[in-house]
Scaffold this motif. Structure first.
Motif, PDB file in Angstrom:
ATOM      1  N   LYS A 141       0.841  -1.207   0.000  1.00 41.79           N
ATOM      2  CA  LYS A 141       0.000   0.000   0.000  1.00 41.79           C
ATOM      3  C   LYS A 141       0.874   1.254   0.000  1.00 41.79           C
ATOM      4  O   LYS A 141       0.552   2.231  -0.681  1.00 41.79           O
ATOM      5  CB  LYS A 141      -0.929   0.008   1.210  1.00 41.79           C
ATOM      6  N   ASP A 142       1.963   1.226   0.753  1.00 40.61           N
ATOM      7  CA  ASP A 142       2.880   2.373   0.764  1.00 40.61           C
ATOM      8  C   ASP A 142       3.464   2.609  -0.626  1.00 40.61           C
ATOM      9  O   ASP A 142       3.564   3.757  -1.086  1.00 40.61           O
ATOM     10  CB  ASP A 142       4.002   2.164   1.784  1.00 40.61           C
ATOM     11  N   GLU A 143       3.843   1.532  -1.318  1.00 37.08           N
ATOM     12  CA  GLU A 143       4.360   1.643  -2.693  1.00 37.08           C
ATOM     13  C   GLU A 143       3.286   2.195  -3.631  1.00 37.08           C
ATOM     14  O   GLU A 143       3.575   2.987  -4.521  1.00 37.08           O
ATOM     15  CB  GLU A 143       4.832   0.277  -3.206  1.00 37.08           C
ATOM     16  N   PHE A 144       2.055   1.766  -3.419  1.00 42.23           N
ATOM     17  CA  PHE A 144       0.934   2.244  -4.230  1.00 42.23           C
ATOM     18  C   PHE A 144       0.825   3.769  -4.143  1.00 42.23           C
ATOM     19  O   PHE A 144       0.686   4.449  -5.159  1.00 42.23           O
ATOM     20  CB  PHE A 144      -0.370   1.584  -3.753  1.00 42.23           C
ATOM     21  N   HIS A 145       0.897   4.293  -2.924  1.00 42.19           N
ATOM     22  CA  HIS A 145       0.762   5.742  -2.737  1.00 42.19           C
ATOM     23  C   HIS A 145       1.987   6.497  -3.258  1.00 42.19           C
ATOM     24  O   HIS A 145       1.887   7.679  -3.573  1.00 42.19           O
ATOM     25  CB  HIS A 145       0.515   6.071  -1.265  1.00 42.19           C
ATOM     26  N   LYS A 146       3.097   5.807  -3.373  1.00 35.80           N
ATOM     27  CA  LYS A 146       4.313   6.427  -3.918  1.00 35.80           C
ATOM     28  C   LYS A 146       4.229   6.553  -5.445  1.00 35.80           C
ATOM     29  O   LYS A 146       4.483   7.620  -5.999  1.00 35.80           O
ATOM     30  CB  LYS A 146       5.533   5.579  -3.520  1.00 35.80           C
ATOM     31  N   ILE A 147       3.853   5.470  -6.120  1.00 35.59           N
ATOM     32  CA  ILE A 147       3.911   5.454  -7.581  1.00 35.59           C
ATOM     33  C   ILE A 147       2.660   6.038  -8.249  1.00 35.59           C
ATOM     34  O   ILE A 147       2.743   6.688  -9.291  1.00 35.59           O
ATOM     35  CB  ILE A 147       4.196   4.029  -8.123  1.00 35.59           C
ATOM     36  N   SER A 148       1.506   5.827  -7.669  1.00 38.60           N
ATOM     37  CA  SER A 148       0.253   6.189  -8.352  1.00 38.60           C
ATOM     38  C   SER A 148       0.139   7.666  -8.713  1.00 38.60           C
ATOM     39  O   SER A 148      -0.236   7.984  -9.850  1.00 38.60           O
ATOM     40  CB  SER A 148      -0.945   5.727  -7.532  1.00 38.60           C
TER      41      SER A 148
END
Length: 174
Positions: free
Chosen positions: A95-102
């Motif tokens: 989820k943290d990666e999601f908020h980084k890349i999206s």
């Protein structure tokens, strides 16, 4: 709603934002323990599905000119098969990666021009009706995200969770 530079992405922008919402909502409330469960040893687990979703976002970003690298790429790159010997990242890490890349990918989608989208992008499909260009790769990524959210939704139900709610967060702007 944000307006993309290319009218060719008019349908992609709301789909991308909708998938961002769906991704978070379909994962809502799933425990880390259940996120690693497989059904009869035959299905991928939710962690793998979420990781593959993120691999799509990173691939899309890279094709659009981002130089971001997915920290957990080695687990998920190009749909790499689930390997039970791996220690996969947690749902929270994904989820943290999601908020980084999206948000980065979203801005690239908004800025993409017709000329950029028409550039050849070989995928090795060799299908007459499918030009291998960046625009069609974008479409394939969106389709894959849809599929993965559906798979996670099915896993939610199999694992005894309620169906996904559609309580969209109006403040999530990517």
């Amino acid at each position: 709603m944000d307006t993309p530079t290319s009218k060719k992405l008019d349908i992609i922008i709301p789909a991308f934002r909708g998938h961002s919402q769906s991704f978070l909502l379909v994962l809502d409330g799933i425990s880390e323990e259940n996120a690693l469960k497989r059904i009869e040893g035959r299905t991928n687990h939710i962690i793998w599905m979420a990781g593959n979703f993120l691999d799509m976002r990173y691939a899309l970003g890279n094709v659009l000119g981002l130089n971001e690298e997915f920290e957990y790429k080695d687990f998920f790159f190009q749909g790499k098969a689930l390997d039970e010997s791996f220690t996969y990242p947690s749902l929270q890490q994904l989820k943290d990666e999601f908020h980084k890349i999206s948000p980065l990918v979203y801005q690239k989608l908004l800025a993409a021009t017709d000329e950029e989208l028409e550039k050849a992008f070989p995928m090795g499909m060799n299908i007459d009706f499918f030009p291998e260009n960046i625009l069609n790769f974008v479409g394939m990524c969106i389709g894959r995200e849809d599929y993965l959210c559906g798979q996670i939704g099915l896993m939610r139900r199999i694992l005894g969770y309620e169906g996904m709610k559609y309580d969209f967060d109006k403040n999530l702007n990517y």
